[in-house]
Scaffold this motif. Structure first.
Motif, PDB file in Angstrom:
ATOM      1  N   PHE A  35       9.953  12.703  10.060  1.00 33.48           N
ATOM      2  CA  PHE A  35       8.663  12.579   9.385  1.00 33.48           C
ATOM      3  C   PHE A  35       8.891  12.056   7.977  1.00 33.48           C
ATOM      4  CE2 PHE A  35       4.680  14.366   7.540  1.00 33.48           C
ATOM      5  CZ  PHE A  35       3.781  13.842   8.469  1.00 33.48           C
ATOM      6  N   SER A  36       8.407  10.830   7.702  1.00 37.51           N
ATOM      7  CA  SER A  36       8.648  10.174   6.420  1.00 37.51           C
ATOM      8  C   SER A  36       7.571  10.553   5.417  1.00 37.51           C
ATOM      9  CB  SER A  36       8.670   8.656   6.620  1.00 37.51           C
ATOM     10  OG  SER A  36       8.835   7.990   5.383  1.00 37.51           O
ATOM     11  N   THR A  37       8.002  10.969   4.217  1.00 40.66           N
ATOM     12  CA  THR A  37       7.075  11.331   3.148  1.00 40.66           C
ATOM     13  C   THR A  37       7.414  10.536   1.889  1.00 40.66           C
ATOM     14  OG1 THR A  37       8.418  13.133   2.241  1.00 40.66           O
ATOM     15  CG2 THR A  37       6.962  13.678   4.081  1.00 40.66           C
ATOM     16  N   ASP A  38       6.432  10.427   0.977  1.00 40.47           N
ATOM     17  CA  ASP A  38       6.668   9.728  -0.283  1.00 40.47           C
ATOM     18  C   ASP A  38       7.521  10.557  -1.233  1.00 40.47           C
ATOM     19  OD1 ASP A  38       5.262   7.389   0.317  1.00 40.47           O
ATOM     20  OD2 ASP A  38       3.341   8.297  -0.215  1.00 40.47           O
ATOM     21  N   ALA A  39       7.258  11.862  -1.292  1.00 39.14           N
ATOM     22  CA  ALA A  39       7.897  12.703  -2.301  1.00 39.14           C
ATOM     23  C   ALA A  39       9.265  13.227  -1.880  1.00 39.14           C
ATOM     24  CB  ALA A  39       6.981  13.879  -2.652  1.00 39.14           C
TER      25      ALA A  39
ATOM     26  N   GLN B  94      10.150  -1.523   4.278  1.00 47.93           N
ATOM     27  CA  GLN B  94       8.941  -1.610   3.503  1.00 47.93           C
ATOM     28  C   GLN B  94       8.160  -0.314   3.619  1.00 47.93           C
ATOM     29  OE1 GLN B  94       6.822  -5.029   4.919  1.00 47.93           O
ATOM     30  NE2 GLN B  94       8.312  -6.462   4.082  1.00 47.93           N
ATOM     31  N   ALA B  95       7.495   0.056   2.546  1.00 52.93           N
ATOM     32  CA  ALA B  95       6.678   1.265   2.556  1.00 52.93           C
ATOM     33  C   ALA B  95       5.472   1.074   3.466  1.00 52.93           C
ATOM     34  CB  ALA B  95       6.221   1.571   1.138  1.00 52.93           C
ATOM     35  N   GLN B  96       5.089   2.129   4.174  1.00 49.96           N
ATOM     36  CA  GLN B  96       3.933   2.094   5.040  1.00 49.96           C
ATOM     37  C   GLN B  96       2.978   3.198   4.639  1.00 49.96           C
ATOM     38  OE1 GLN B  96       5.177   2.264   9.120  1.00 49.96           O
ATOM     39  NE2 GLN B  96       6.578   0.532   8.921  1.00 49.96           N
ATOM     40  N   ARG B  97       1.749   3.067   5.096  1.00 45.68           N
ATOM     41  CA  ARG B  97       0.763   4.098   4.802  1.00 45.68           C
ATOM     42  C   ARG B  97       1.174   5.396   5.480  1.00 45.68           C
ATOM     43  NH1 ARG B  97      -5.215   2.285   5.857  1.00 45.68           N
ATOM     44  NH2 ARG B  97      -5.465   4.396   5.039  1.00 45.68           N
TER      45      ARG B  97
ATOM     46  N   GLU C  63       4.370  10.143   7.576  1.00 52.79           N
ATOM     47  CA  GLU C  63       4.323   9.198   8.691  1.00 52.79           C
ATOM     48  C   GLU C  63       5.268   9.652   9.795  1.00 52.79           C
ATOM     49  OE1 GLU C  63       5.588   4.582   9.745  1.00 52.79           O
ATOM     50  OE2 GLU C  63       5.739   5.343   7.690  1.00 52.79           O
ATOM     51  N   VAL C  64       4.747   9.766  11.022  1.00 53.79           N
ATOM     52  CA  VAL C  64       5.571  10.113  12.172  1.00 53.79           C
ATOM     53  C   VAL C  64       6.459   8.927  12.512  1.00 53.79           C
ATOM     54  CG1 VAL C  64       5.568  10.655  14.638  1.00 53.79           C
ATOM     55  CG2 VAL C  64       3.904  11.754  13.124  1.00 53.79           C
TER      56      VAL C  64
END
Length: 341
Positions: A52-56, A22-25, A41-42
Motif C-alpha cells: 500500500f503506497s502512501t505519500d507520507a 511517477q507519483a499517482q493519485r 494506493e493499492v
C-alpha cells in the motif's frame, strides 16, 4: 547469456524503473481492526501481504488478516483460493472481514481470507515484475577455502500465467583446485482456471564441476496443479517430459529423454520477524537410459532484517546415479544478504 550479464541487465532495469517512477493519485483507504485509517494506493496483494503506497510513509506492507475494510474507486483483478477470478471494484457497504466485489455480472460477497491476490487492472507491465537478488561470501583460513555465491529471482505474473527466471552461481576456491556450479532456469505456467490443471514449460542450463557436468541443457513441458493456494501457503506439483543435451566429463555430448516430476512448497510467516520458506524437489527418471535417475532440490529461507533487505539462507542438492565423476551427489548451503524490488 552469462550470469554476470544477466545480473547487469537486472540492475539496469531496476535503475530505469526508479528513474521513470511517477507519483499517482492516492485515494484508496485501508481500515485496520484497531480503527486506524490509512489513505494511499493499492499496489498489490500477494502472499498475504498488501502493498500500500502512501505519500507520507512510502510503501507499506500490511498483513491481510489485520485489515478490516478496503475502499477504492478503481478496478482490480481479484483471485480467490478456489481459483475464482473477478474483474471489478470494491463496494463500500461490506462489513468487517467481508469484501463485496462488483463486476458486470453483479455483486459478489467474498470472505476476507478467501482472497489470495489483488492486482490493479490499470497496472503497467513493469509494475508486475518482482526482482530478488542475493549474494554471499565465506572464507575459512584454516582450510583456505573461499566460496562466493549469487542468486537471482525475476518473476512476472498476469491474469493467466506465471513466468519466472532463476539463476544461481557458486564458486569454490581452495589451495588445490577451483570448482564452480551454475544453473539458469526459465519457466512458464499458463492456466484458464487456476484451481484446475495448468500447462508448464521451461528451459534449463546448468554446469557442475563436482559431478562432472560440463553443460546440460533441458527443454520440457507438462501439466501441473495447485494443491494448496491460499494467503499463507502454496503447494503445486507438475509432471511431463523433457529432452536434455548434455556434455559429461570424459563422455562427450549426448541427448536423452526423461520424465520430470516436480513439486514446490512455499509458506510465509508475517509476524515480526517476517519469514518466507521456498523449497522445490525435482525427480528425472530417464526413458532412454535404463536405470538412470537424476534429482535436484532447492531451498531458500528469507528473513527480513529491514524493509526489502533480507538475511538469505539457500541450499541446493544435485544427484545422478550414473555420474561420470567420483561423486554422484553434490550439495551446498550458503548464507548472504538479499534485496527485493
Amino acid at each position: 547469456m552469462t550470469l554476470k550479464n544477466t545480473l547487469t541487465l537486472i540492475l539496469c532495469l531496476c535503475c530505469c524503473l526508479n528513474l521513470h517512477a511517477q507519483a499517482q493519485r492516492k485515494t484508496d483507504v485501508v481500515t485496520l481492526y484497531n480503527g486506524d485509517r490509512i489513505t494511499g494506493e493499492v499496489k498489490s496483494l500477494n502472499a498475504g501481504i498488501l502493498r500500500f503506497s502512501t505519500d507520507a510513509m512510502g510503501t507499506l506492507r500490511v498483513e491481510w488478516q489485520e485489515i478490516a475494510k478496503l475502499e477504492s474507486i478503481y478496478h482490480y483483478d481479484i483471485r480467490l483460493s478456489d481459483g475464482t477470478r473477478y474483474f471489478g471494484s470494491f463496494e463500500h457497504d461490506a462489513g468487517p472481514g467481508q469484501l463485496t466485489v462488483k463486476d458486470i455480472y453483479g455483486e459478489h460477497a467474498v470472505d476476507w481470507l478467501q482472497v489470495v491476490e489483488i492486482r490493479p487492472i490499470e497496472e503497467k507491465l513493469l509494475d508486475r515484475i518482482d526482482i530478488y537478488l542475493s549474494a554471499g561470501y565465506s572464507f575459512d583460513k584454516a582450510s583456505s577455502v573461499t566460496q562466493t555465491t549469487f542468486n537471482t529471482l525475476v518473476s512476472y505474473e498476469n491474469e493467466n500465467s506465471q513466468n519466472e527466471l532463476t539463476a544461481r552461481s557458486t564458486l569454490t576456491d581452495t589451495d588445490d583446485d577451483t570448482t564452480s556450479s551454475a544453473r539458469v532456469n526459465l519457466g512458464r505456467s499458463v492456466w484458464t482456471d487456476r484451481s484446475q490443471l495448468f500447462t508448464a514449460s521451461y528451459g534449463k542450463n546448468e554446469t557442475n564441476d563436482e559431478v562432472g557436468v560440463d553443460h546440460r541443457f533441458a527443454l520440457g513441458a507438462g501439466l501441473g496443479r495447485y494443491l494448496i493456494d491460499n494467503h499463507k501457503t502454496r503447494l503445486n506439483g507438475a509432471a511431463g517430459l523433457q529432452i536434455i543435451t548434455e556434455n559429461l566429463e570424459g563422455d562427450g555430448e549426448q541427448q536423452n529423454v526423461e520424465l520430470f516430476l516436480s513439486t514446490r512448497f512455499r509458506t510465509w510467516r508475517f509476524n515480526t520477524p517476517e519469514l518466507e520458506v521456498d523449497t522445490t524437489l525435482n525427480l528425472y527418471p530417464s526413458i532412454t537410459e535404463s536405470g538412470r535417475l537424476r534429482s535436484s532440490a532447492d531451498l531458500r529461507i528469507r528473513w527480513e532484517i529491514i524493509e526489502d533487505l533480507f538475511l538469505d539462507f539457500t541450499g541446493f542438492g544435485s544427484f545422478d546415479n550414473q555420474s561420470e565423476s567420483d561423486d554422484d551427489f553434490d550439495y551446498g548451503l550458503t548464507t548472504g544478504l538479499g534485496w527485493e524490488y
